[in-house]
Design an enzyme around this catalytic site. Structure first.
Site, PDB file in Angstrom:
ATOM      1  N   HIS A   1       0.841  -1.198   0.000  1.00 35.27           N
ATOM      2  CA  HIS A   1       0.000   0.000   0.000  1.00 35.27           C
ATOM      3  C   HIS A   1       0.879   1.252   0.000  1.00 35.27           C
ATOM      4  O   HIS A   1       0.633   2.202  -0.738  1.00 35.27           O
ATOM      5  CB  HIS A   1      -0.878   0.060   1.264  1.00 35.27           C
ATOM      6  CG  HIS A   1      -1.915  -1.014   1.386  1.00 35.27           C
ATOM      7  ND1 HIS A   1      -2.099  -1.727   2.535  1.00 35.27           N
ATOM      8  CD2 HIS A   1      -2.826  -1.492   0.503  1.00 35.27           C
ATOM      9  CE1 HIS A   1      -3.109  -2.585   2.370  1.00 35.27           C
ATOM     10  NE2 HIS A   1      -3.550  -2.477   1.142  1.00 35.27           N
TER      11      HIS A   1
ATOM     12  N   LYS B   1     -17.263  -6.940   6.973  1.00 33.53           N
ATOM     13  CA  LYS B   1     -15.967  -7.491   7.371  1.00 33.53           C
ATOM     14  C   LYS B   1     -15.608  -7.067   8.787  1.00 33.53           C
ATOM     15  O   LYS B   1     -15.510  -5.874   9.076  1.00 33.53           O
ATOM     16  CB  LYS B   1     -14.868  -6.969   6.424  1.00 33.53           C
ATOM     17  CG  LYS B   1     -14.616  -7.870   5.240  1.00 33.53           C
ATOM     18  CD  LYS B   1     -13.205  -7.629   4.708  1.00 33.53           C
ATOM     19  CE  LYS B   1     -13.188  -7.381   3.213  1.00 33.53           C
ATOM     20  NZ  LYS B   1     -11.949  -6.803   2.729  1.00 33.53           N
TER      21      LYS B   1
ATOM     22  N   ARG C   1      -2.071  -6.037  -8.333  1.00 28.40           N
ATOM     23  CA  ARG C   1      -0.997  -6.978  -8.017  1.00 28.40           C
ATOM     24  C   ARG C   1      -0.850  -8.040  -9.094  1.00 28.40           C
ATOM     25  O   ARG C   1       0.243  -8.347  -9.531  1.00 28.40           O
ATOM     26  CB  ARG C   1      -1.281  -7.671  -6.683  1.00 28.40           C
ATOM     27  CG  ARG C   1      -0.927  -6.815  -5.499  1.00 28.40           C
ATOM     28  CD  ARG C   1      -1.562  -7.321  -4.256  1.00 28.40           C
ATOM     29  NE  ARG C   1      -3.000  -7.086  -4.311  1.00 28.40           N
ATOM     30  CZ  ARG C   1      -3.792  -7.154  -3.264  1.00 28.40           C
ATOM     31  NH1 ARG C   1      -3.300  -7.515  -2.102  1.00 28.40           N
ATOM     32  NH2 ARG C   1      -5.068  -6.902  -3.368  1.00 28.40           N
TER      33      ARG C   1
ATOM     34  N   SER D   1      -2.956  -7.593   3.112  1.00 23.02           N
ATOM     35  CA  SER D   1      -3.191  -7.481   4.558  1.00 23.02           C
ATOM     36  C   SER D   1      -3.477  -8.864   5.150  1.00 23.02           C
ATOM     37  O   SER D   1      -3.101  -9.151   6.291  1.00 23.02           O
ATOM     38  CB  SER D   1      -4.356  -6.539   4.835  1.00 23.02           C
ATOM     39  OG  SER D   1      -4.046  -5.248   4.382  1.00 23.02           O
TER      40      SER D   1
END
Ligand code: ADP
Length: 165
Positions: free
Chosen positions: A17, A41, A90, A128
């Site tokens: 990030h 979440k 990514r 993460s």
């Protein structure tokens, strides 16, 4: 002024990030890093805590602001006067969902463009979720997250594990 938003969950912020933040901050007058609150979440850190960790990790960038929002991204961008959303890519696996989001966001706010930055090859594997896994096994986190927040993540993991076990 050219304002861009970099949205995400940042639970917690990683070096991947941070690499996107640094590169995006160099392209715009102002970059707003926004913790998007997703009620489904249950995270490791609360939105307020994520904001605090992000602020600590981005202190050296004078044109970076950290905020949080539970609004739709398109509405948030309009309210903040931002014309660009920055996303990091990514791998191919990020692509489909990100393009779908970009199209929806532009439908909701036609003035909003999404720009993708290719992840630095050093960080293509990093998320993460991986950081949380590594923390659970007591790995050295300095390779994955900003040094300023390593103690916070380790401490939180110990508390969470203590509660579970
Ligand atoms: P995650 O929980 O998967 O780490 P977030 O929802 O916090 O991700 O991610 C916010 C944005 O940052 C997304 O655009 C995501 O593609 C991007 N991103 C996450 N990790 C990286 C990385 N290692 N390199 C580049 N971009 C990344």
């Amino acid at each position: 002024m050219n304002v861009a938003i970099y949205p995400g969950s940042f639970d917690p912020v990683t070096l991947g990030h941070l690499n996107i933040i640094k590169r995006a901050a160099a392209c715009f007058d102002r970059l707003i890093v926004c913790v998007m609150v997703n009620s489904k979440k249950q995270g490791m850190f609360t939105p307020d805590e994520r904001v605090e960790l992000l602020r600590r990790a981005t202190r050296r960038f004078s044109n970076v602001e950290v905020d949080f929002s539970s609004e739709l991204l398109a509405a948030y961008a309009k309210r903040r006067g931002a014309r660009v959303v920055v996303k990091g890519l990514r791998a191919v696996s990020d692509y489909e969902q990100e393009v779908q989001m970009a199209v929806i966001n532009r439908k909701l706010n036609p003035k909003l463009e999404t720009m993708f930055l290719a992840s630095s090859e050093k960080y293509t594997y990093l998320s993460s979720t991986i950081v949380k896994e590594m923390a659970r096994y007591g790995a050295d986190l300095a390779e994955f997250i900003p040094r300023e927040i390593v103690d916070d993540v380790n401490r939180r993991m110990r508390t969470m594990e203590g509660k579970e076990g």
